[in-house]
Design a protein around this motif. Structure first.
Motif, PDB file in Angstrom:
ATOM      1  N   LYS A  46      76.018  39.797  18.365  1.00  0.00           N
ATOM      2  CA  LYS A  46      76.253  38.842  17.183  1.00  0.00           C
ATOM      3  C   LYS A  46      74.960  37.899  17.117  1.00  0.00           C
ATOM      4  CE  LYS A  46      79.987  37.455  19.267  1.00  0.00           C
ATOM      5  NZ  LYS A  46      81.425  36.787  19.453  1.00  0.00           N
ATOM      6  N   GLY A  47      74.779  37.738  15.826  1.00  0.00           N
ATOM      7  CA  GLY A  47      73.554  36.809  15.421  1.00  0.00           C
ATOM      8  C   GLY A  47      74.024  35.729  14.335  1.00  0.00           C
ATOM      9  N   GLU A  48      73.193  35.033  13.923  1.00  0.00           N
ATOM     10  CA  GLU A  48      73.500  33.649  12.816  1.00  0.00           C
ATOM     11  C   GLU A  48      74.216  34.601  11.515  1.00  0.00           C
ATOM     12  OE1 GLU A  48      70.671  31.122  11.960  1.00  0.00           O
ATOM     13  OE2 GLU A  48      70.303  30.553  14.063  1.00  0.00           O
ATOM     14  N   ASN A  49      73.816  35.703  10.926  1.00  0.00           N
ATOM     15  CA  ASN A  49      73.997  36.354   9.954  1.00  0.00           C
ATOM     16  C   ASN A  49      74.771  37.457  10.125  1.00  0.00           C
ATOM     17  OD1 ASN A  49      72.828  33.990   8.316  1.00  0.00           O
ATOM     18  ND2 ASN A  49      70.909  34.989   8.977  1.00  0.00           N
ATOM     19  N   PHE A  50      75.264  38.053  11.120  1.00  0.00           N
ATOM     20  CA  PHE A  50      75.991  39.538  11.331  1.00  0.00           C
ATOM     21  C   PHE A  50      76.545  39.658  12.503  1.00  0.00           C
ATOM     22  CE2 PHE A  50      72.046  39.692  13.972  1.00  0.00           C
ATOM     23  CZ  PHE A  50      72.430  40.276  15.130  1.00  0.00           C
ATOM     24  N   ASN A  51      77.545  40.301  12.663  1.00  0.00           N
ATOM     25  CA  ASN A  51      78.395  40.472  13.733  1.00  0.00           C
ATOM     26  C   ASN A  51      78.566  41.894  13.952  1.00  0.00           C
ATOM     27  OD1 ASN A  51      80.247  40.866  15.617  1.00  0.00           O
ATOM     28  ND2 ASN A  51      82.007  39.226  14.912  1.00  0.00           N
ATOM     29  N   ALA A  52      77.537  42.726  14.740  1.00  0.00           N
ATOM     30  CA  ALA A  52      77.899  44.237  15.163  1.00  0.00           C
ATOM     31  C   ALA A  52      79.135  44.590  15.338  1.00  0.00           C
ATOM     32  CB  ALA A  52      76.704  44.477  16.007  1.00  0.00           C
ATOM     33  N   PHE A  55      80.778  46.974  13.358  1.00  0.00           N
ATOM     34  CA  PHE A  55      80.424  48.220  12.889  1.00  0.00           C
ATOM     35  C   PHE A  55      80.777  49.245  14.142  1.00  0.00           C
ATOM     36  CE2 PHE A  55      77.579  45.518  10.975  1.00  0.00           C
ATOM     37  CZ  PHE A  55      77.766  45.744   9.499  1.00  0.00           C
ATOM     38  N   THR A  56      82.097  48.749  15.120  1.00  0.00           N
ATOM     39  CA  THR A  56      82.382  49.512  15.930  1.00  0.00           C
ATOM     40  C   THR A  56      82.600  50.936  15.648  1.00  0.00           C
ATOM     41  OG1 THR A  56      82.807  47.492  17.237  1.00  0.00           O
ATOM     42  CG2 THR A  56      83.846  49.722  17.826  1.00  0.00           C
ATOM     43  N   CYS A  57      83.485  51.162  14.808  1.00  0.00           N
ATOM     44  CA  CYS A  57      83.953  52.360  13.945  1.00  0.00           C
ATOM     45  C   CYS A  57      82.804  53.096  13.681  1.00  0.00           C
ATOM     46  CB  CYS A  57      85.040  52.156  12.987  1.00  0.00           C
ATOM     47  SG  CYS A  57      86.704  51.374  13.518  1.00  0.00           S
ATOM     48  N   GLU A  58      81.792  52.608  12.899  1.00  0.00           N
ATOM     49  CA  GLU A  58      80.959  53.291  12.332  1.00  0.00           C
ATOM     50  C   GLU A  58      79.798  54.181  13.581  1.00  0.00           C
ATOM     51  OE1 GLU A  58      76.772  52.931   9.885  1.00  0.00           O
ATOM     52  OE2 GLU A  58      78.323  51.376   9.772  1.00  0.00           O
ATOM     53  N   ALA A  59      79.903  53.291  14.687  1.00  0.00           N
ATOM     54  CA  ALA A  59      79.189  53.710  15.689  1.00  0.00           C
ATOM     55  C   ALA A  59      79.927  54.876  16.293  1.00  0.00           C
ATOM     56  CB  ALA A  59      78.967  52.673  16.801  1.00  0.00           C
ATOM     57  N   SER A  60      81.258  54.663  16.603  1.00  0.00           N
ATOM     58  CA  SER A  60      81.971  55.874  17.128  1.00  0.00           C
ATOM     59  C   SER A  60      81.879  57.104  16.248  1.00  0.00           C
ATOM     60  CB  SER A  60      83.514  55.429  17.192  1.00  0.00           C
ATOM     61  OG  SER A  60      84.439  56.420  17.715  1.00  0.00           O
ATOM     62  N   LYS A  61      82.033  57.008  14.905  1.00  0.00           N
ATOM     63  CA  LYS A  61      81.812  57.902  14.072  1.00  0.00           C
ATOM     64  C   LYS A  61      80.542  59.064  14.164  1.00  0.00           C
ATOM     65  CE  LYS A  61      85.211  56.567  10.780  1.00  0.00           C
ATOM     66  NZ  LYS A  61      85.566  55.803   9.402  1.00  0.00           N
ATOM     67  N   LYS A  62      79.466  57.967  14.459  1.00  0.00           N
ATOM     68  CA  LYS A  62      77.888  58.713  14.642  1.00  0.00           C
ATOM     69  C   LYS A  62      77.845  59.145  15.942  1.00  0.00           C
ATOM     70  CE  LYS A  62      75.734  56.284  10.987  1.00  0.00           C
ATOM     71  NZ  LYS A  62      74.319  55.435  10.747  1.00  0.00           N
ATOM     72  N   GLY A  63      79.073  59.195  16.908  1.00  0.00           N
ATOM     73  CA  GLY A  63      78.823  60.094  18.113  1.00  0.00           C
ATOM     74  C   GLY A  63      78.497  58.918  19.350  1.00  0.00           C
ATOM     75  N   ALA A  64      78.761  57.743  19.369  1.00  0.00           N
ATOM     76  CA  ALA A  64      78.409  56.713  20.519  1.00  0.00           C
ATOM     77  C   ALA A  64      79.432  57.329  21.633  1.00  0.00           C
ATOM     78  CB  ALA A  64      78.723  55.212  19.993  1.00  0.00           C
ATOM     79  N   SER A  65      78.805  57.436  22.767  1.00  0.00           N
ATOM     80  CA  SER A  65      79.865  57.568  23.744  1.00  0.00           C
ATOM     81  C   SER A  65      80.643  56.529  24.557  1.00  0.00           C
ATOM     82  CB  SER A  65      78.880  58.253  24.946  1.00  0.00           C
ATOM     83  OG  SER A  65      78.389  59.636  24.788  1.00  0.00           O
ATOM     84  N   ILE A  66      79.778  55.617  24.198  1.00  0.00           N
ATOM     85  CA  ILE A  66      80.454  54.101  24.682  1.00  0.00           C
ATOM     86  C   ILE A  66      80.054  52.962  23.531  1.00  0.00           C
ATOM     87  CG2 ILE A  66      80.204  52.103  26.312  1.00  0.00           C
ATOM     88  CD1 ILE A  66      79.761  54.061  28.493  1.00  0.00           C
ATOM     89  N   CYS A  67      81.015  52.094  23.265  1.00  0.00           N
ATOM     90  CA  CYS A  67      80.798  50.994  22.623  1.00  0.00           C
ATOM     91  C   CYS A  67      81.250  49.607  23.307  1.00  0.00           C
ATOM     92  CB  CYS A  67      81.717  50.945  21.285  1.00  0.00           C
ATOM     93  SG  CYS A  67      80.933  52.214  20.017  1.00  0.00           S
ATOM     94  N   LYS A  73      87.327  44.530  16.396  1.00  0.00           N
ATOM     95  CA  LYS A  73      87.607  44.503  15.079  1.00  0.00           C
ATOM     96  C   LYS A  73      87.916  45.917  14.584  1.00  0.00           C
ATOM     97  CE  LYS A  73      85.413  40.411  13.672  1.00  0.00           C
ATOM     98  NZ  LYS A  73      84.609  39.807  12.689  1.00  0.00           N
ATOM     99  N   PHE A  74      88.595  46.756  15.085  1.00  0.00           N
ATOM    100  CA  PHE A  74      89.134  47.914  14.550  1.00  0.00           C
ATOM    101  C   PHE A  74      90.385  48.206  15.062  1.00  0.00           C
ATOM    102  CE2 PHE A  74      87.744  47.938  19.051  1.00  0.00           C
ATOM    103  CZ  PHE A  74      88.431  48.862  19.575  1.00  0.00           C
TER     104      PHE A  74
END
Length: 483
Positions: A46-52, A55-67, A73-74
């Motif tokens: 997380k930063g001042e202007n974003f919260n990653a 994007f947990t679901c997006e990371a999973s859909k792109k093939g991440a083994s671990i988030c 937030k999913f």
């Protein structure tokens, strides 16, 4: 990246499994879903202007083994069946903790480098020297903070002997955290200057913050410092070994017989007062780089390298770009030192400018950041130094134009502007064959755009005949002021 197990990841990050996936293979650590690849470990920062975490679901859909997340937030049904979701208290700390654990699995030495200026140059020099005898990894670019340094650690594997890691900071506690993660065996402090006065208020506080590099030292650890710096001259400890290097100060490793050329330096080295090497040649400009090179010499000696190995190692130098890159074009010479700026590095860059052969010496300078209440005086002092060095033309851009103007105190040789385009337009009218142009400012000013335009200008045929810099007061007032 070497293999680590799911249980090791959970233990290192003190996390808990929210979703158990099928995948058991992990390739790399990634924090940007735009760059994520199959089987990566995604850490949601997380930063001042974003919260990653978003994007947990997006990371999973792109093939991440671990988030690895710290906010849920999913919906579990949205997660790829191969992805494991681990929840931690703080993903930024989890990143450091995982890097700390990963590094502990590798049998290598760590050299940590910090200082107000010269960190990256010294990193490049140390890595060059050590690579003559060892397989060395060095920090890429300026990945030197609490996010960048852990990401560098994940690029290591068991084939390396030594990691040379740059450590930046802007406040207390940051070097401590970096060293808790990386546990350097050897620490190097280049100098204590004025950078970070905005947060730390005094140079003594900057020293205290930089000395956090020793927080995890043992009695076998070594601290190497540039004792020509007034605040480092008396640094000592009974808890670890301290080695001092310098030109003018009492030092364990002392440079003498200096020769400063346009593109290189040569010097001899005395170790413990005895001449140990009559000539070392390093392909970087500037007297300040003799001091940086001495730190590399001392580091090589700590690691039992011979002076012949050290001298040969300097020939392996791969310098980071935009740091005193000297390009001699067909028409004029450009010194690109756009990566960052502080009062000390500004003075060093002007020394190099004056040492490069050419006709008119032109300095294009911008804002130096993080100087706090000292900012105006610091910019004024840089202007004063430009006057002392007889710079033919000082051009400034940024919020401290007035400070530069007061310090330089020569309206016939000074111009200030408000935009990059105005600077380039002005230069097109006055730059002449065999001139030398220095471009330098803090990173946020993006002065590399000026450097690129100068490269383009250098490749064109319509460069002016030599002009009298002292007669520039006749140029249109609008061009002169940039207003």
């Amino acid at each position: 990246m070497e293999y680590i197990t799911l249980d090791e990841i959970i233990c290192a990050t003190r996390g808990e499994i929210l979703v158990k996936g099928e995948s058991t293979l992990y390739n790399n650590v990634c924090m940007d879903t735009r760059a994520i690849k199959d089987k990566d470990i995604f850490i949601a920062l997380k930063g001042e202007n974003f919260n990653a975490n978003d994007f947990t679901c997006e990371a999973s859909k792109k093939g991440a083994s671990i988030c690895i997340i710290d906010e849920m937030k999913f919906e579990k049904a949205e997660i790829n069946g191969k992805t494991t979701i681990i929840k931690v208290g703080d993903t930024k700390k989890a990143l450091r903790d995982l890097a700390k654990f990963y590094l502990s699995k590798l049998n290598l030495q760590v050299v940590g480098i910090t200082g107000s200026t010269g960190k990256t140059s010294t990193k490049d020099l140390v890595a060059a020297v050590l690579s003559q005898k060892f397989k060395v990894f060095k920090t890429l670019g300026n990945f030197n903070n609490e996010i960048g340094l852990p990401m560098m650690i994940f690029k290591l594997d068991k084939s390396y002997d030594i990691a040379v890691l740059e450590m930046g900071m802007s406040d207390f506690g940051e070097i401590h955290n970096l060293c808790e993660t990386s546990k350097p065996n050897i620490g190097i402090i280049t100098n204590i200057g004025m950078s970070h006065l905005e947060n730390l208020k005094t140079r003594e506080n900057i020293l205290k913050a930089k000395m956090e590099i020793t927080d995890f030292f043992t009695e076998d650890s070594v601290l190497i410092v540039n004792s020509d710096n007034d605040l480092l001259e008396d640094v000592d400890s009974s808890n670890y070994k301290t080695i001092k290097t310098g030109i003018d100060s009492r030092a364990d490793f002392k440079a003498c017989d200096l020769n400063i050329f346009e593109h290189k330096i040569t010097f001899a080295v005395k170790e413990a007062g005895i001449l140990a090497k009559d000539t070392i040649e390093v392909n970087v400009p500037g007297r300040h780089n003799v001091l940086n090179s001495l730190l590399a010499v001392a580091c090589g000696r700590v690691l039992c390298m011979s002076y012949d190995e050290i001298a040969s190692g300097f020939k392996n130098l791969e310098a980071t770009s935009m740091r005193l890159d000297i390009t001699k074009g067909e028409k004029f010479t450009i010194i690109n030192d756009c990566y960052n700026a502080s009062p000390d590095s500004m003075l060093a860059a002007m020394d190099v400018l004056c040492n490069v052969s050419g006709k008119s010496k032109i300095a294009i300078l911008g804002t130096m950041r993080e100087l706090g209440d000292n900012a105006f005086d610091a910019h004024k002092q840089v202007g004063e130094y430009a006057k002392v060095k007889n710079i033919d033309l000082l051009i400034t851009l940024g919020e401290f134009n007035e400070a530069y103007k007061q310090g330089f105190n020569d309206i016939n040789k000074y111009r200030c502007f408000e935009t990059y385009d105005e600077v380039i337009s002005f230069l097109k009218g006055i730059i002449a064959p065999n001139d030398v142009v220095l471009v330098k400012a803090s990173r946020y000013m993006k002065f590399e755009s000026i450097a690129r335009e100068l490269v383009n200008l250098n490749s064109r045929a319509n460069i002016n005949s030599p002009v009298n810099i002292n007669a520039l007061e006749h140029i249109n007032a609008k061009e002169v002021t940039g207003k």
